[in-house]
Design an enzyme around this catalytic site. Structure first.
Site, PDB file in Angstrom:
ATOM      1  N   GLY A 228       0.820  -1.209   0.000  1.00 24.35           N
ATOM      2  CA  GLY A 228       0.000   0.000   0.000  1.00 24.35           C
ATOM      3  C   GLY A 228       0.847   1.250   0.000  1.00 24.35           C
ATOM      4  O   GLY A 228       2.060   1.186   0.177  1.00 24.35           O
ATOM      5  N   THR A 232      -0.051   4.472   5.322  1.00 26.45           N
ATOM      6  CA  THR A 232      -1.382   3.902   5.510  1.00 26.45           C
ATOM      7  C   THR A 232      -1.443   2.951   6.693  1.00 26.45           C
ATOM      8  O   THR A 232      -2.488   2.374   6.966  1.00 26.45           O
ATOM      9  CB  THR A 232      -1.837   3.152   4.250  1.00 26.45           C
ATOM     10  OG1 THR A 232      -0.773   2.322   3.821  1.00 26.45           O
ATOM     11  CG2 THR A 232      -2.212   4.111   3.153  1.00 26.45           C
ATOM     12  N   GLU A 450     -10.473  33.160  -7.976  1.00 27.73           N
ATOM     13  CA  GLU A 450     -11.066  32.151  -7.097  1.00 27.73           C
ATOM     14  C   GLU A 450     -12.583  32.095  -7.255  1.00 27.73           C
ATOM     15  O   GLU A 450     -13.168  31.008  -7.266  1.00 27.73           O
ATOM     16  CB  GLU A 450     -10.702  32.424  -5.627  1.00 27.73           C
ATOM     17  CG  GLU A 450      -9.218  32.286  -5.307  1.00 27.73           C
ATOM     18  CD  GLU A 450      -8.625  30.954  -5.740  1.00 27.73           C
ATOM     19  OE1 GLU A 450      -9.355  29.946  -5.761  1.00 27.73           O
ATOM     20  OE2 GLU A 450      -7.432  30.925  -6.082  1.00 27.73           O
TER      21      GLU A 450
HETATM   22  P1  ADP Z   1       3.460   2.889   6.611  1.00 30.55           P
HETATM   23  O1  ADP Z   1       4.320   1.875   7.258  1.00 30.55           O
HETATM   24  O2  ADP Z   1       2.307   2.299   5.856  1.00 30.55           O
HETATM   25  O3  ADP Z   1       4.186   3.873   5.759  1.00 30.55           O
HETATM   26  P2  ADP Z   1       2.997   3.639   9.303  1.00 30.55           P
HETATM   27  O4  ADP Z   1       2.448   2.372   9.819  1.00 30.55           O
HETATM   28  O5  ADP Z   1       4.413   3.900   9.613  1.00 30.55           O
HETATM   29  O6  ADP Z   1       2.777   3.753   7.748  1.00 30.55           O
HETATM   30  O7  ADP Z   1       2.081   4.835   9.818  1.00 30.55           O
HETATM   31  C1  ADP Z   1       2.605   5.999  10.351  1.00 30.55           C
HETATM   32  C2  ADP Z   1       1.708   6.551  11.416  1.00 30.55           C
HETATM   33  O8  ADP Z   1       0.471   6.979  10.886  1.00 30.55           O
HETATM   34  C3  ADP Z   1       1.352   5.533  12.463  1.00 30.55           C
HETATM   35  O9  ADP Z   1       2.289   5.516  13.476  1.00 30.55           O
HETATM   36  C4  ADP Z   1      -0.004   6.005  12.955  1.00 30.55           C
HETATM   37  O10 ADP Z   1       0.136   7.000  13.950  1.00 30.55           O
HETATM   38  C5  ADP Z   1      -0.600   6.652  11.733  1.00 30.55           C
HETATM   39  N1  ADP Z   1      -1.484   5.731  11.029  1.00 30.55           N
HETATM   40  C6  ADP Z   1      -1.306   5.285   9.776  1.00 30.55           C
HETATM   41  N2  ADP Z   1      -2.314   4.465   9.406  1.00 30.55           N
HETATM   42  C7  ADP Z   1      -3.140   4.387  10.468  1.00 30.55           C
HETATM   43  C8  ADP Z   1      -4.359   3.678  10.708  1.00 30.55           C
HETATM   44  N3  ADP Z   1      -4.912   2.903   9.771  1.00 30.55           N
HETATM   45  N4  ADP Z   1      -4.937   3.826  11.918  1.00 30.55           N
HETATM   46  C9  ADP Z   1      -4.384   4.614  12.852  1.00 30.55           C
HETATM   47  N5  ADP Z   1      -3.250   5.287  12.685  1.00 30.55           N
HETATM   48  C10 ADP Z   1      -2.616   5.192  11.503  1.00 30.55           C
HETATM   49 ZN    ZN Z   2      -6.943  28.568  -9.610  1.00 32.07          ZN
END
Ligand code: ADP
Ligand code: ZN
Ligand code: MG
Length: 641
Positions: A228, A232, A450
């Site tokens: 993904g 996310t 705008e």
């Molecule tokens: P990825 O590994 O997919 O790049 P992360 O797991 O490192 O993303 O997400 C970074 C931060 O964003 C997490 O520590 C959390 O705080 C927040 N976050 C991302 N996705 C979610 C989710 N589905 N629910 C809650 N918090 C999320």
């Molecule tokens: Zn514009």
């Protein structure tokens, strides 16, 4: 760190280390010598002879190139003051004898003179082994400094989440990954990824109770691949699996391999699996696996290090006994470049999509993060979720934090809805730049621009309502902007009409500039870029042009990152596509101009209001617009009668 590209010796930590050690050793020795020297006083040879004749000498030690002289201890009762003790040089030995030295001169009569003065004399026996003394003065300090440096580097790299450090070349017993015995994250911390959680639930259950699966003869998948876009929650999900199953979490990041010395990656992988097997049941998490798992044949230049690492990984994944409860989870946002061997059954055969959250998902994620801050009772996360279409979990977490920061900045103790909505805009458009003063003329142009967007939105059928219009400049370059927000539910499909209307809206800004001021400004550049991209996608990917029909002329390369498209068609077709885009844009621009001409009265009135107030809400915008239409109706009626 060491990429072999980097040939400057000063950047190589080994060279720096050597230089430091040698300099330190030399300084150390110099300091020792000067320390020894300072305890004695140098005198000339004839001063020595004079001392001898005056019977002031108690003992003499003659070595190869110097003569050490010990004066007779001063008699306390004589009250004689010694010069050097007055000077505080402390140049006496333990017998309270003053010490002097002089250079060795070949003197045949010295022994006679010494005998005559009744002085003890001797020469030191060479006990010293030259090799030993060399080791003590030169090698030992080097070794000690090396050890200190090594320990320092190790603690540094441990703090940075890795292990080993630069001195651990080829050592496989140094830890090179992170281990968390309890991640403390559960599925409750991950919102809006229900399908992913469901798929992972099985792994959790298996880790709880492997026997249940073995009893029926079912083999648990060895690996799951989380796929993904960034932010996310892939890393979060992996941690949550470990947290739910209450097992240790071994993690390492694929990108760390590539910067390591050759041969380390493979031994790291081997070591990781060995350590993990000892702690099973547990989870091994490999983040950014695309860094090592890149398809081997797609490379122009080969990277031996990565290939070795990948082979080792493939090897280990075949080798380990999954009945012990060892599960490998990997994450990537570029699944299409992964080596096919990684994806075959028995390896990462489970692919779990962790996509950007939908409306409900966003609301749930906000709900998770809003719990971490103090809020006013009347906050409306639904509104915020509506305004954040396309945001990933990390963005939403960031917005909540940004809102909390704003509340602190404004001296409040709780986060208000206004903070939250402002945070959304900060993430989308940058911070307000109140100190950038637009000239009166610029302000007018921006306002009409705008309002042009807003009117095109309001007049056309297939658009989302205007949420807010503002001409307060933002740090990310926009001098003003019109924010649209869906009324309810999100769209998963876009129709051709909607896309065309959207292009019209984007072009209406420039249309207003041209209609009112007969001018073209740079303010439309972003609009133009987006409109062109939309038009291109309609033609090349969505099959929405009459000319090309359903032919797929472009395909998306990496869906989860920038979504760049690559062309699949001939040069001639590309030219034809460009011409078609030009035609569509021209057509939509004329429509935008027409809308604004028909509503010139509303355009003028709303723009005037915007210049005065700088920001107007969507509601106010619609009120003025409706008022103008009403007035227009009246005058038309009056004209008729
Ligand atoms: P990825 O590994 O997919 O790049 P992360 O797991 O490192 O993303 O997400 C970074 C931060 O964003 C997490 O520590 C959390 O705080 C927040 N976050 C991302 N996705 C979610 C989710 N589905 N629910 C809650 N918090 C999320
Ligand atoms: Zn514009
Ligand atoms: Mg991650």
């Amino acid at each position: 760190m060491n990429n072999n590209k980097d040939s400057s010796p000063l950047k190589n930590p080994l060279v720096i280390f050597l230089i430091i050690s040698v300099v330190a050793t030399i300084l150390l020795n110099a300091a020792m010598i000067s320390l020894q020297g300072s305890q004695k006083k140098e005198i000339s040879y004839n001063e020595f002879i004079t001392m001898l004749e005056d019977k002031k000498v108690d003992e003499v030690i003659i070595s190869k190139n110097e003569i050490n002289i010990y004066a007779k201890p001063a008699k306390e009762e004589s009250g004689e003051m010694r010069l050097s003790s007055l000077l505080g040089m402390g140049s006496t030995d333990s017998n309270n004898r003053e010490m002097f030295y002089t250079g060795y001169i070949y003197d045949e009569k010295l022994i006679d003179k010494l005998d005559a003065a009744d002085v003890k004399y001797s020469t030191p026996v060479e006990h010293e082994n030259p090799i030993l003394s060399f080791i003590v003065t030169w090698i030992l300090p080097l070794v000690i400094i090396y050890l200190l440096f090594f320990l320092f580097m190790r603690s540094m790299s441990k703090r940075m989440g890795g292990g080993g450090g630069i001195m651990g070349i080829g050592q496989s017993n140094a830890k090179m990954y992170n281990v968390e015995d309890a991640t403390g994250v559960t599925f409750a911390d991950v919102a809006g990824q229900e399908e992913a959680k469901e798929s992972l639930d099985e792994i959790v259950d298996y880790l709880h109770n492997p026997a249940k699966y073995q009893a029926i003869g079912a083999k648990q998948p060895r690996g799951a691949l989380l796929v993904g876009p960034p932010g996310t929650g892939k890393t979060l999900l992996a941690k949550a699996v470990a947290g739910e199953a209450k097992v240790p979490f071994f993690s390492l990041s694929g990108s760390e391999f590539v910067e390591m010395f050759v041969g380390v990656g493979a031994s790291r992988v081997r070591d990781l699996f060995k350590q993990a097997a000892a702690k099973a049941p547990c989870i091994i998490f490999i983040d950014e696996i695309d860094a090592i798992g890149k398809s081997r044949d797609s490379q122009l230049s080969t990277n031996d290090e990565r290939e070795q690492t990948l082979n080792q990984l493939l090897n280990e994944m075949d080798g380990f006994d999954s009945s012990k409860g060892l599960v490998v989870i990997a994450a990537t946002n570029r699944p299409e470049i992964l080596d096919k061997a990684l994806l075959r059954p028995g390896r990462f055969d489970r692919r779990i999509i962790v996509d950007k959250p939908d409306l409900k998902g966003r609301e749930d994620i906000l709900q998770v993060h809003i719990k971490k801050v103090k809020t006013e009772p009347d906050i409306n996360l639904h509104e915020m979720a509506l305004a954040t279409s396309g945001a990933a979990g990390a963005d939403l977490a960031n917005m909540v934090n940004e809102a909390a920061l704003r509340a602190v900045r404004l001296g409040r103790r709780t986060v208000s809805q206004e903070d939250l909505m402002e945070a959304v805009e900060v993430i989308i458009a940058g911070k307000e730049k109140k100190d950038r003063i637009l000239s009166e003329k610029e302000k007018q142009i921006v306002s009409f621009h705008e309002v042009g967007h807003a009117l095109a939105t309001a007049v056309q059928k297939h658009t989302q309502p205007v949420h807010k219009i503002t001409i307060v400049p933002r740090t990310m370059g926009a001098l003003g902007y019109t924010m649209q927000m869906p009324e309810e539910e999100e769209h998963y499909l876009m129709s051709k009409d909607e896309l065309l209307d959207q292009i019209t809206v984007l072009l209406a800004g420039r249309a207003a500039e041209e209609l009112v001021f007969n001018t073209k400004t740079t303010g439309a550049s972003n609009d133009i870029e987006r409109a062109t991209e939309l038009a291109r996608n309609m033609i090349t990917m969505y099959g929405m042009s009459d000319k090309f029909g359903m032919m797929g002329l472009e395909s998306i390369q990496n869906k989860y990152l920038d979504g760049r498209a690559v062309s699949n068609c001939s040069e001639e077709t590309k030219t034809a596509v460009d011409n078609e885009i030009i035609r569509v844009l021209k057509e939509r621009y004329d429509i935008a101009l027409g809308i604004l001409r028909d509503n010139r009265d509303a355009l003028d009135e709303i723009a005037k209001c915007l210049i005065d107030e700088e920001t107007i809400t969507g509601e106010r915008f619609m009120n003025i617009f409706d008022g103008v239409k009403e007035k227009r109706l009246h005058t038309e009626e009056n004209d008729e009668s």
